[in-house]
Design a protein around this motif. Structure first.
Motif, PDB file in Angstrom:
ATOM      1  N   GLN A   1       5.701 -28.199 -48.696  1.00 50.43           N
ATOM      2  CA  GLN A   1       5.961 -29.468 -47.666  1.00 50.43           C
ATOM      3  C   GLN A   1       5.781 -29.013 -46.329  1.00 50.43           C
ATOM      4  N   VAL A   2       5.110 -29.864 -45.676  1.00 49.58           N
ATOM      5  CA  VAL A   2       5.005 -29.664 -44.107  1.00 49.58           C
ATOM      6  C   VAL A   2       5.641 -30.811 -43.433  1.00 49.58           C
ATOM      7  N   GLN A   3       6.379 -30.695 -42.694  1.00 47.85           N
ATOM      8  CA  GLN A   3       7.085 -31.909 -41.816  1.00 47.85           C
ATOM      9  C   GLN A   3       6.248 -32.062 -40.583  1.00 47.85           C
ATOM     10  N   LEU A   4       5.845 -33.226 -39.856  1.00 49.92           N
ATOM     11  CA  LEU A   4       5.241 -33.461 -38.978  1.00 49.92           C
ATOM     12  C   LEU A   4       5.946 -34.558 -38.163  1.00 49.92           C
ATOM     13  N   VAL A   5       5.888 -34.089 -36.922  1.00 43.30           N
ATOM     14  CA  VAL A   5       6.871 -34.952 -36.067  1.00 43.30           C
ATOM     15  C   VAL A   5       5.784 -35.224 -34.771  1.00 43.30           C
ATOM     16  N   GLU A   6       5.407 -36.459 -34.489  1.00 48.65           N
ATOM     17  CA  GLU A   6       4.667 -36.754 -33.186  1.00 48.65           C
ATOM     18  C   GLU A   6       5.284 -37.203 -32.171  1.00 48.65           C
ATOM     19  N   SER A   7       5.282 -36.717 -30.655  1.00 50.48           N
ATOM     20  CA  SER A   7       5.617 -37.516 -29.517  1.00 50.48           C
ATOM     21  C   SER A   7       4.636 -37.543 -28.494  1.00 50.48           C
ATOM     22  N   GLY A   8       4.929 -38.372 -27.416  1.00 54.10           N
ATOM     23  CA  GLY A   8       4.419 -38.373 -26.279  1.00 54.10           C
ATOM     24  C   GLY A   8       3.622 -39.620 -26.272  1.00 54.10           C
ATOM     25  N   GLY A   9       3.522 -40.598 -27.157  1.00 47.43           N
ATOM     26  CA  GLY A   9       3.012 -41.880 -26.931  1.00 47.43           C
ATOM     27  C   GLY A   9       3.722 -42.809 -25.646  1.00 47.43           C
ATOM     28  N   GLY A  10       3.094 -43.969 -25.542  1.00 41.52           N
ATOM     29  CA  GLY A  10       3.750 -44.528 -24.348  1.00 41.52           C
ATOM     30  C   GLY A  10       2.559 -45.741 -23.960  1.00 41.52           C
ATOM     31  N   LEU A  11       2.948 -46.304 -22.743  1.00 41.09           N
ATOM     32  CA  LEU A  11       2.047 -47.298 -22.155  1.00 41.09           C
ATOM     33  C   LEU A  11       1.413 -46.527 -21.019  1.00 41.09           C
ATOM     34  N   VAL A  12       0.006 -46.819 -20.757  1.00 41.59           N
ATOM     35  CA  VAL A  12      -0.515 -46.096 -19.713  1.00 41.59           C
ATOM     36  C   VAL A  12      -1.594 -47.348 -19.468  1.00 41.59           C
ATOM     37  N   GLN A  13      -1.907 -47.304 -17.965  1.00 40.41           N
ATOM     38  CA  GLN A  13      -3.027 -48.181 -17.304  1.00 40.41           C
ATOM     39  C   GLN A  13      -4.349 -47.610 -17.804  1.00 40.41           C
ATOM     40  N   ALA A  14      -5.362 -48.244 -17.957  1.00 40.93           N
ATOM     41  CA  ALA A  14      -6.781 -47.827 -18.292  1.00 40.93           C
ATOM     42  C   ALA A  14      -7.252 -46.794 -17.200  1.00 40.93           C
ATOM     43  N   GLY A  15      -7.774 -45.937 -17.753  1.00 39.87           N
ATOM     44  CA  GLY A  15      -8.243 -44.717 -16.665  1.00 39.87           C
ATOM     45  C   GLY A  15      -7.261 -43.616 -16.619  1.00 39.87           C
ATOM     46  N   GLY A  16      -6.063 -43.701 -17.336  1.00 39.90           N
ATOM     47  CA  GLY A  16      -4.551 -42.895 -17.237  1.00 39.90           C
ATOM     48  C   GLY A  16      -4.999 -41.887 -18.261  1.00 39.90           C
ATOM     49  N   SER A  17      -3.969 -41.054 -18.434  1.00 35.25           N
ATOM     50  CA  SER A  17      -3.911 -40.003 -19.266  1.00 35.25           C
ATOM     51  C   SER A  17      -2.637 -39.702 -19.932  1.00 35.25           C
ATOM     52  N   LEU A  18      -2.509 -39.352 -21.430  1.00 36.87           N
ATOM     53  CA  LEU A  18      -1.476 -39.239 -22.184  1.00 36.87           C
ATOM     54  C   LEU A  18      -1.843 -37.721 -22.784  1.00 36.87           C
ATOM     55  N   ARG A  19      -0.753 -37.028 -23.154  1.00 40.73           N
ATOM     56  CA  ARG A  19      -0.792 -35.775 -24.056  1.00 40.73           C
ATOM     57  C   ARG A  19       0.382 -36.145 -25.213  1.00 40.73           C
ATOM     58  N   LEU A  20      -0.119 -36.195 -26.507  1.00 40.79           N
ATOM     59  CA  LEU A  20       0.419 -36.223 -27.469  1.00 40.79           C
ATOM     60  C   LEU A  20       0.636 -35.026 -27.898  1.00 40.79           C
ATOM     61  N   SER A  21       1.921 -34.654 -28.779  1.00 44.27           N
ATOM     62  CA  SER A  21       2.022 -33.316 -29.093  1.00 44.27           C
ATOM     63  C   SER A  21       2.591 -33.593 -31.013  1.00 44.27           C
ATOM     64  N   CYS A  22       2.255 -32.566 -31.666  1.00 42.70           N
ATOM     65  CA  CYS A  22       2.811 -32.909 -33.028  1.00 42.70           C
ATOM     66  C   CYS A  22       3.369 -31.421 -33.509  1.00 42.70           C
ATOM     67  N   ALA A  23       4.590 -31.461 -33.685  1.00 41.14           N
ATOM     68  CA  ALA A  23       5.226 -30.350 -34.386  1.00 41.14           C
ATOM     69  C   ALA A  23       5.419 -30.393 -35.699  1.00 41.14           C
ATOM     70  N   ALA A  24       4.912 -29.339 -36.114  1.00 37.86           N
ATOM     71  CA  ALA A  24       4.999 -28.833 -37.530  1.00 37.86           C
ATOM     72  C   ALA A  24       6.309 -27.989 -38.120  1.00 37.86           C
TER      73      ALA A  24
END
Length: 125
Positions: free
Chosen positions: A1-24
């Motif tokens: 089994q591999v467990q995956l946990v995402e983080s980093g989502g949110g609300l951003v305005q058009a043209g902006g940036s976000l970085r998502l992470s996924c820890a395994a």
């Protein structure tokens, strides 16, 4: 089994940036590749990007090419999705997934064996 946990989502305005992470965690040595998919309300889950765990080769959907970058940190068993120049149509729940075999392609949900719980990304206009 591999467990995956995402983080980093949110609300951003058009043209902006976000970085998502996924820890395994778990049997991460069995992972051949990692992918990011997204699902908007009323739509099917679609491929966004993938990366080979061993070679580092990357693959992108045409809709995100040039704006999103997938990367990995093998020592931390973590994969990232850097999202720049975000558009309202990028709004979706983003899922991280692990592929444990080398055959096939990277582009379809059925080719991935393990999934995270998802993280919401909302881009306002």
């Amino acid at each position: 089994q591999v467990q995956l946990v995402e983080s980093g989502g949110g609300l951003v305005q058009a043209g902006g940036s976000l970085r998502l992470s996924c820890a395994a965690s778990g049997r991460t040595f069995s992972t051949y590749a990692m992918g990011w998919f997204r699902q908007a309300p009323g739509k099917e889950r679609e491929f966004v990007a993938a990366i080979s765990w061993t070679t580092g080769n990357t693959y992108y959907a045409d809709s995100v090419k040039g704006r999103f970058t997938i990367s990995r940190d093998n020592a931390r068993n973590t994969v990232y999705l850097q999202m720049n120049s975000l558009k309202p149509e990028d709004t979706a729940v983003y899922y991280c997934a692990a592929k444990t075999y080398s055959s096939g392609t990277y582009y379809y949900t059925g080719e991935y064996d393990f999934w995270g719980q998802g993280t919401q990304v909302t881009v306002s206009s």
